[in-house]
Design an enzyme around this catalytic site. Sequence first.
Site, PDB file in Angstrom:
ATOM      1  N   ASP A   1       0.815  -1.210   0.000  1.00  0.00           N
ATOM      2  CA  ASP A   1       0.000   0.000   0.000  1.00  0.00           C
ATOM      3  C   ASP A   1       0.848   1.258   0.000  1.00  0.00           C
ATOM      4  OD1 ASP A   1      -2.465  -1.060   0.054  1.00  0.00           O
ATOM      5  OD2 ASP A   1      -2.670  -1.057   2.238  1.00  0.00           O
TER       6      ASP A   1
ATOM      7  N   LYS B   1      -3.381   3.802  -3.545  1.00  0.00           N
ATOM      8  CA  LYS B   1      -3.992   4.901  -4.300  1.00  0.00           C
ATOM      9  C   LYS B   1      -3.038   6.079  -4.215  1.00  0.00           C
ATOM     10  CE  LYS B   1      -8.647   3.430  -3.240  1.00  0.00           C
ATOM     11  NZ  LYS B   1      -8.473   2.468  -2.148  1.00  0.00           N
TER      12      LYS B   1
ATOM     13  N   ILE C   1      -7.071  -3.250  11.174  1.00  0.00           N
ATOM     14  CA  ILE C   1      -7.611  -1.975  11.651  1.00  0.00           C
ATOM     15  C   ILE C   1      -7.695  -1.004  10.482  1.00  0.00           C
ATOM     16  CG2 ILE C   1      -7.216  -0.010  13.201  1.00  0.00           C
ATOM     17  CD1 ILE C   1      -6.093  -1.964  15.206  1.00  0.00           C
TER      18      ILE C   1
ATOM     19  N   ALA D   1      -1.196   2.366  14.084  1.00  0.00           N
ATOM     20  CA  ALA D   1      -0.720   3.747  14.165  1.00  0.00           C
ATOM     21  C   ALA D   1      -1.007   4.386  15.530  1.00  0.00           C
ATOM     22  CB  ALA D   1      -1.359   4.566  13.054  1.00  0.00           C
TER      23      ALA D   1
ATOM     24  N   MET E   1      -7.297   8.724  10.064  1.00  0.00           N
ATOM     25  CA  MET E   1      -7.783   9.397   8.844  1.00  0.00           C
ATOM     26  C   MET E   1      -8.576  10.653   9.192  1.00  0.00           C
ATOM     27  SD  MET E   1      -8.885   6.053   6.632  1.00  0.00           S
ATOM     28  CE  MET E   1      -9.453   5.008   7.965  1.00  0.00           C
TER      29      MET E   1
HETATM   30  N1  SAH Z   1      -4.090  -0.333   9.247  1.00  0.00           N
HETATM   31  C1  SAH Z   1      -3.521   0.961   9.617  1.00  0.00           C
HETATM   32  C2  SAH Z   1      -4.495   2.073   9.423  1.00  0.00           C
HETATM   33  C3  SAH Z   1      -4.817   2.331   7.970  1.00  0.00           C
HETATM   34  S1  SAH Z   1      -5.880   3.686   7.748  1.00  0.00           S
HETATM   35  C4  SAH Z   1      -3.039   0.883  11.072  1.00  0.00           C
HETATM   36  O1  SAH Z   1      -3.362  -0.083  11.787  1.00  0.00           O
HETATM   37  O2  SAH Z   1      -2.320   1.787  11.496  1.00  0.00           O
HETATM   38  C5  SAH Z   1      -4.731   4.965   7.380  1.00  0.00           C
HETATM   39  C6  SAH Z   1      -4.594   5.893   8.550  1.00  0.00           C
HETATM   40  O3  SAH Z   1      -3.739   5.328   9.523  1.00  0.00           O
HETATM   41  C7  SAH Z   1      -3.932   7.217   8.229  1.00  0.00           C
HETATM   42  O4  SAH Z   1      -4.845   8.132   7.660  1.00  0.00           O
HETATM   43  C8  SAH Z   1      -3.501   7.664   9.589  1.00  0.00           C
HETATM   44  O5  SAH Z   1      -4.589   8.134  10.339  1.00  0.00           O
HETATM   45  C9  SAH Z   1      -3.063   6.368  10.207  1.00  0.00           C
HETATM   46  N2  SAH Z   1      -1.614   6.147  10.059  1.00  0.00           N
HETATM   47  C10 SAH Z   1      -1.006   5.169   9.367  1.00  0.00           C
HETATM   48  N3  SAH Z   1       0.340   5.248   9.537  1.00  0.00           N
HETATM   49  C11 SAH Z   1       0.554   6.294  10.362  1.00  0.00           C
HETATM   50  C12 SAH Z   1       1.720   6.868  10.929  1.00  0.00           C
HETATM   51  N4  SAH Z   1       2.925   6.390  10.694  1.00  0.00           N
HETATM   52  N5  SAH Z   1       1.567   7.934  11.759  1.00  0.00           N
HETATM   53  C13 SAH Z   1       0.346   8.431  12.035  1.00  0.00           C
HETATM   54  N6  SAH Z   1      -0.784   7.915  11.529  1.00  0.00           N
HETATM   55  C14 SAH Z   1      -0.686   6.866  10.701  1.00  0.00           C
END
Ligand code: SAH
Length: 477
Positions: free
Chosen positions: A249, A271, A307, A333, A384
């Site tokens: 991704d 995307k 998640i 995250a 997000m």
């Molecule tokens: N599966 C991922 C979430 C995907 S949705 C997880 O468990 O973290 C995508 C969102 O995850 C982003 O818009 C942001 O809100 C968050 N995100 C992903 N990586 C991040 C990072 N390194 N720092 C802060 N937010 C993050």
Amino acid sequence: MKTFPMFLTMTGRRVIIAGGGEQAAQKARLMLKTEAHVTLLAPSLAPELTALIASNRAGHHAGPITPETFRDTALVFIATGCPAADLALHTLAKLGGALVNTVDQPALCDALTPSIVDRDPVVVAIGTEGTAPVLARQIKTAVETMLEPRLGEFAALAGRMREAVAHQITPRARRAFWAWVFSDTPRRLHAAGREQDAALALKSALSTGITLAASQGCISLVGAGPGARDLLTLRAVQRLQEADVIFYDRLVDPQVLELARRDATRIFVGKEVGANSWPQDRINGVIVAAARKGQRVVRLKSGDPGIFGRAEEELEAARRAGIPIEIVPGITAAIAAAASLGRALTERGQTDHLVFATGTCCTEADRPDWAAMLTPGATLAVYMAVGRLAELRANLLAAGHAADMEVEIVSKASQPGERRLKTTLVRMEADAVANAIFSPAILILRRAKAQPDANGQFRKDRLTVTAESWKSELRCD
Ligand code: SAH
């Protein structure tokens, strides 16, 4: 080479550990992994060592020490922590003819203890002849990462089959057979926790002589964590190293992809603004098709796959096609963001629930009610959300939350461009812009539990600002 590595036979042999404190305990822990008989030599022992004697896992010698004490001993560790005592014991042990290791005193050592990667019966020993212990530990970490935790059990299974293999497979074909066992279907199934399937594949190859080439593909939904590659799990690294093809991704950090096998195919299915996006059903289609061709497929997703990662659709597609699929969890995250802030997500007496929410739903009409989630005792982590700060603020203020409620925002948690911001509900949007906080970011909001008053009664949780008052106070429209 000033030293030479050898594996000593320890079964039933005597090992003496001289010393009763922590150093001696460390050596005892190491030796008790072997089948040696351990004797502790010290007038008094730390509780951990006393417990070993009480449970008959080690013997105790508290009497006088002479060279005789060390006769017929495979190995002596001297670990009293006192240089004079170490020296005296070393002299006696040498007179008794023993092989000696004196902790932290290379001049009093016949043998040095290596750094060990233990997948018994597979054991890797790393030595630097005392020049660079830190390097030895780094190498150990790298090897630990390479070898799956269950490798020892798999080697033991192979060991149990050696005789049958020698009977049934011609000497010429044997090497190829074992190469298949350790690099193909059986090891892969075993590493994925499918021990019975691995044993069956081995047995059927033995009886039919047909070694199944990676006959059945599989899919791993692997959590890549928040970015930093040392936040990956060992299992995730393992899957990356086994994969034939990796679909990844937008939020997966390039550092993480570097851990894959050099010849693995990497396919971007995220995307990207201005580029063709991959609709979810197309992703489902390509991962299933690759697995059908017999490939080991890794579907790498940022954070934890389960998640806000659309894992359910991919699980469903694979199951419908009869393809084995597993989830390898990752650090999500919100957890990485809290770690970057140096703050726990739950606080004793303040938090009794933790909510992971999204700022963006499938449809505009489907807007989450964040205020309803932020009940007393909650920590609310919003994913997000950076594009939705105005809505989030309006929603919370309208429900009566305080304009100066603390909001923490972390963008790019664990990555080189990480940014952290502590702000308030009313200021968060302006502060996010001023501090160049962009997606990906996590918002963390907290609401303490209702506290009892002086009479021990719980007040009804009162929010401090009403929807009307914040508007006038802040002159917002
Ligand atoms: N599966 C991922 C979430 C995907 S949705 C997880 O468990 O973290 C995508 C969102 O995850 C982003 O818009 C942001 O809100 C968050 N995100 C992903 N990586 C991040 C990072 N390194 N720092 C802060 N937010 C993050």
